[in-house]
Design an enzyme around this catalytic site. Structure first.
Site, PDB file in Angstrom:
ATOM      1  N   LYS A   1       0.861  -1.178   0.000  1.00 50.33           N
ATOM      2  CA  LYS A   1       0.000   0.000   0.000  1.00 50.33           C
ATOM      3  C   LYS A   1       0.897   1.226   0.000  1.00 50.33           C
ATOM      4  CE  LYS A   1      -4.576   0.694   0.242  1.00 50.33           C
ATOM      5  NZ  LYS A   1      -5.615  -0.135  -0.406  1.00 50.33           N
TER       6      LYS A   1
ATOM      7  N   GLY B   1     -20.821   6.192   4.617  1.00 48.99           N
ATOM      8  CA  GLY B   1     -19.887   6.529   3.556  1.00 48.99           C
ATOM      9  C   GLY B   1     -20.434   6.129   2.202  1.00 48.99           C
ATOM     10  N   VAL B   2     -20.866   7.107   1.421  1.00 46.97           N
ATOM     11  CA  VAL B   2     -21.437   6.812   0.101  1.00 46.97           C
ATOM     12  C   VAL B   2     -20.624   7.507  -0.985  1.00 46.97           C
ATOM     13  CG1 VAL B   2     -23.774   6.169   0.735  1.00 46.97           C
ATOM     14  CG2 VAL B   2     -23.197   8.586   0.580  1.00 46.97           C
TER      15      VAL B   2
END
Length: 371
Positions: free
Chosen positions: A83, A183-184
């Protein structure tokens, strides 16, 4: 007298490599963490975020890289986990010069790490990074890439949620159930559509009001609540954290009314022991890195010449993988998070005994130089 031990290596907690990236000209400050390459080259997205401190950034990138190793192993991919985080505000600090500088650092790892999109980065950013590096996935379709990986991330979470519904209520469907999504953004808004198509009632929250407004405008039947605290306290069947990590704290678990937790956010458990608290309360937790592997599957497919239907078919198997985790958890009397870890760790250990760390072969290096 034994030599003094540096705490640095304790902080790295078994990760193979951490690269500190600094470019004064562009203002780049970034970290790349490679957790394990026992199963293959590390693949994981680049997060662009304004961290409160360098220590917070390091903690996040290490946790995220580890999660990618486990995610790839459970998904059965011949990949390791890595990451990256770029420190800064993507709205004000992101420039083509900075992204290209970051691409040069990715290139310097010679294929031990492949990057892709994450929070604060998009397929268009990957196109810019790819100007300096061959080790980039998640590029736009126009540039031969897989495009936005949030599409199959959401699809995979939906499959995991179906498995959790089956384990909890006897059928792999969310029809008639109330699902709260915290969270959208890129993933959450796609998940909303899958759930509505399946007949679920959806409630949403997001710290970014325009994201909520966009979802409600597209789907007036979706209800919005003021914040995540209100969502957690609401009478839900499923709670779905789809924003940043550490979503499941002691307070959240104590307040939560849902029967199932299944969401796209990485590293949802705020600390060790939360998984047991969930189990003690009778809340079924679908481990995050098991159910959100669809995005990884999507960008991994790009390495072989992207085929969306092939990637989607593989992401659909997250239903069976989640079932496998729940079955092992029941058989061994442990929380699902522990069962998932055991599956991933065994697969990584088996691969490590055979291969150690991953390095590009001389043939691979010559091939890439000729591209």
């Amino acid at each position: 007298m034994a030599p003094e031990q540096y705490a640095l290596f304790d902080d790295l907690d078994g990760h193979e490599q951490v690269v500190v990236c600094s470019d004064e000209r562009s203002g780049l400050r970034a970290l790349i963490a490679i957790h394990s390459t026992a199963r293959g080259p590390a693949l994981g997205g680049t997060r662009f975020h304004a961290y409160r401190s360098d220590a917070d950034a390091l903690r996040d990138v290490l946790n995220l890289a580890r999660g990618m190793s486990y995610k790839a192993a459970v998904a059965g991919l011949d990949l390791g986990g890595g990451k990256a985080v770029i420190l800064g505000d993507p709205l004000t600090d992101k420039t083509p010069e900075l992204l290209r500088a970051y691409g040069r650092f990715v290139q310097s790892l010679n294929g031990r790490y492949y990057t892709a999109c994450d929070v604060g980065t998009y397929s268009e950013d990957m196109d810019v990074i790819a100007e300096e590096s061959r080790f980039v996935t998640g590029r736009t379709v126009a540039h031969g890439g897989a495009g936005d990986s949030s599409v199959l991330t959401a699809y995979g979470v939906f499959q995991g949620m179906r498995a959790a519904a089956e384990a909890s209520w006897g059928a792999p469907t969310l029809a008639g159930r109330t699902v709260g999504i915290a969270g959208v953004g890129k993933v959450g808004r796609h998940l909303v559509e899958h759930l509505l198509d399946d007949g679920a009632e959806v409630v949403v929250s997001d710290v970014y009001e325009p994201a909520v407004a966009r979802v409600v405008a597209a789907h007036p039947e979706v209800r919005a609540v003021p914040d995540t605290d209100a969502l957690v306290a609401a009478p839900l069947d499923v709670y779905s954290p789809c924003a940043l990590g550490d979503a499941l704290t002691d307070d959240v678990v104590a307040t939560l009314q849902a029967t199932v937790v299944c969401g796209a956010a990485n590293n949802q458990l705020a600390h060790a022991g939360v998984e047991k608290q969930l189990a003690d309360r009778g809340i079924l937790y679908a481990p995050d890195y098991v159910v959100n592997a669809g995005g990884l599957i999507q960008v991994a497919d790009e390495l072989h010449g992207f085929d969306f239907e092939r990637a989607r078919a593989r992401a659909s198997l997250i239903l069976d993988t989640t079932r496998e985790v729940f079955t092992l958890a029941d058989e061994e009397g442990v929380p699902p998070a522990v069962a998932a870890d055991r599956i991933a760790e065994q697969r990584m250990a088996d691969a490590a005994r055979a291969s150690g760390i991953w390095l590009p072969s001389a043939g691979q290096s010559r091939e890439r130089e000729s591209e």
